[in-house]
Design an enzyme around this catalytic site. Structure first.
Site, PDB file in Angstrom:
ATOM      1  N   GLY A   8      12.792 -53.514  66.316  1.00 48.92           N
ATOM      2  CA  GLY A   8      12.168 -52.679  67.347  1.00 48.92           C
ATOM      3  C   GLY A   8      13.201 -52.107  68.294  1.00 48.92           C
ATOM      4  O   GLY A   8      12.959 -51.963  69.488  1.00 48.92           O
ATOM      5  N   ILE A  35      11.770 -48.713  62.205  1.00 54.21           N
ATOM      6  CA  ILE A  35      10.847 -48.329  61.147  1.00 54.21           C
ATOM      7  C   ILE A  35      10.916 -46.822  60.949  1.00 54.21           C
ATOM      8  O   ILE A  35      11.264 -46.080  61.870  1.00 54.21           O
ATOM      9  CB  ILE A  35       9.392 -48.755  61.466  1.00 54.21           C
ATOM     10  CG1 ILE A  35       8.928 -48.166  62.797  1.00 54.21           C
ATOM     11  CG2 ILE A  35       9.264 -50.262  61.462  1.00 54.21           C
ATOM     12  CD1 ILE A  35       7.456 -48.424  63.102  1.00 54.21           C
ATOM     13  N   TYR A 143      -3.706 -58.308  73.119  1.00 51.46           N
ATOM     14  CA  TYR A 143      -2.287 -58.379  73.468  1.00 51.46           C
ATOM     15  C   TYR A 143      -1.950 -59.767  73.999  1.00 51.46           C
ATOM     16  O   TYR A 143      -0.987 -60.409  73.561  1.00 51.46           O
ATOM     17  CB  TYR A 143      -1.970 -57.307  74.516  1.00 51.46           C
ATOM     18  CG  TYR A 143      -0.547 -57.318  75.046  1.00 51.46           C
ATOM     19  CD1 TYR A 143       0.496 -56.846  74.268  1.00 51.46           C
ATOM     20  CD2 TYR A 143      -0.268 -57.770  76.328  1.00 51.46           C
ATOM     21  CE1 TYR A 143       1.798 -56.827  74.758  1.00 51.46           C
ATOM     22  CE2 TYR A 143       1.020 -57.757  76.829  1.00 51.46           C
ATOM     23  CZ  TYR A 143       2.054 -57.289  76.039  1.00 51.46           C
ATOM     24  OH  TYR A 143       3.336 -57.287  76.520  1.00 51.46           O
ATOM     25  N   LYS A 147       0.343 -62.937  72.419  1.00 53.64           N
ATOM     26  CA  LYS A 147       1.474 -63.509  73.150  1.00 53.64           C
ATOM     27  C   LYS A 147       1.350 -65.026  73.263  1.00 53.64           C
ATOM     28  O   LYS A 147       2.346 -65.752  73.101  1.00 53.64           O
ATOM     29  CB  LYS A 147       1.588 -62.870  74.531  1.00 53.64           C
ATOM     30  CG  LYS A 147       2.026 -61.412  74.508  1.00 53.64           C
ATOM     31  CD  LYS A 147       3.349 -61.232  73.777  1.00 53.64           C
ATOM     32  CE  LYS A 147       3.835 -59.802  73.816  1.00 53.64           C
ATOM     33  NZ  LYS A 147       5.108 -59.630  73.039  1.00 53.64           N
TER      34      LYS A 147
END
Length: 318
Positions: A8, A35, A143, A147
């Site tokens: 990333g 990517i 999200y 996490k």
């Protein structure tokens, strides 16, 4: 830590962390994983190696680790909070499935792994003021669920397989380098852009919505310092509260007006982002990070604001 893979690397954190690490370990030792469609450009491309790494494909991760003799992986692949709510299945696939793939490669190849957590790992039943390091974590967003799962999974791989996993819980991150990508705290970046452009800022959160925030240079230091910390001092691993400043929209607006007196702000509330923000802490207690690896922020709201405005004026030719 000598050979580093950043998964990333072209994202909001990754693009800056890659360059920071290349300044420390030399460019050739820090690989920018990306990517297709999010290729590195400019100095990010020219300053060191890059490699296609789709975190949902464990073979790609392993190939990059083998090719560059990687010993440390920074796993930054994730969908941000508001975006994740629109695509929960993909958020889980990347945030949990991708982490599992990374940890499995790390187990087999003997790599250390950094995977950031977030204030989003907390929920409405968490104490909101000076949220403790160890407390209830029952988030109401996908999200946040990814996490918390990531924290537990990373701890499991550390205790069960001796993988050197480490993490911090990032607050909202503010930067002038890479545009925000759909996070609940992104208003605190957008407001600076509006001020420099001479636009009226439309705030999506209501007055009195306090959240922890951090300037990107401090966040980058935290990500590096936790991985360089003496492991014998670490009682916690996944994940450390870190804190810098807490404010609501009125406070940051007033601070910006000190330097841009004609700046205007109005409220146009986003119900989804407001609901997410209301479930998150107002401020974090980061005493454990300070005690276990000497964490200390360098930026407060005032010197961050001066730096943001100065750099955005240069960036936008304003």
């Amino acid at each position: 830590m000598k050979n580093i893979l950043i998964i990333g690397a072209t994202g909001q954190i990754g693009s800056e962390l890659t360059m920071k690490l290349r300044g420390i370990y030399t460019g050739g030792n820090v690989v920018a994983g990306y990517i297709p469609g999010a290729e590195p450009k400019g100095i990010l491309l020219e300053s060191g190696p890059s490699h296609i790494v789709d975190i949902t494909n464990p073979t790609m991760i392993a190939e990059a680790v083998d090719k560059y003799n990687i010993d440390t992986i920074y796993n930054l692949a994730a969908l941000l909070s508001a975006v994740a709510e629109a695509r929960p299945q993909l958020a889980w696939k990347i945030g949990v499935g991708g982490l599992y793939n990374t940890l499995e490669v790390a187990r087999e190849k003997k790599c250390a792994v950094f995977t950031p957590s977030s204030i989003g790992s907390f929920g409405p039943t968490t104490p909101h003021d000076k949220t403790p390091q160890d407390t209830i974590q029952r988030p109401k967003t996908i999200y946040g669920v990814t996490k918390v799962t990531g924290e537990l999974l990373s701890d499991y791989y550390a205790s069960r397989f001796s993988v050197d996993t480490r993490s911090v819980r990032f607050p909202g991150l503010i930067s002038y380098v890479t545009p925000p990508g759909g996070g609940t705290t992104d208003y605190a970046v957008d407001i600076y852009y509006a001020a420099v452009k001479g636009e009226t800022f439309k705030c999506p959160l209501k007055q009195g919505t306090f959240m922890d925030m951090m300037y990107m240079p401090d966040a980058l230091r935290a990500a590096i310092e936790i991985m360089e910390a003496d492991p014998s001092r670490l009682i916690h691993r996944n994940s450390f509260n870190i804190a810098s400043m807490s404010f609501d929209p009125e406070i940051i607006y007033a601070k910006i007006k000190e330097y841009v007196p004609d700046f205007k702000m109005i409220y146009e509330l986003d119900p989804l982002r407001q609901a997410i923000a209301d479930s998150w802490p107002d401020s974090l207690d980061d005493e454990c990070a300070r005690n276990e690896w000497d964490w200390k922020p360098e930026f407060d709201l005032d010197n961050m604001t001066k730096d943001m405005l100065a750099n955005l004026k240069l960036k936008l030719n304003a």
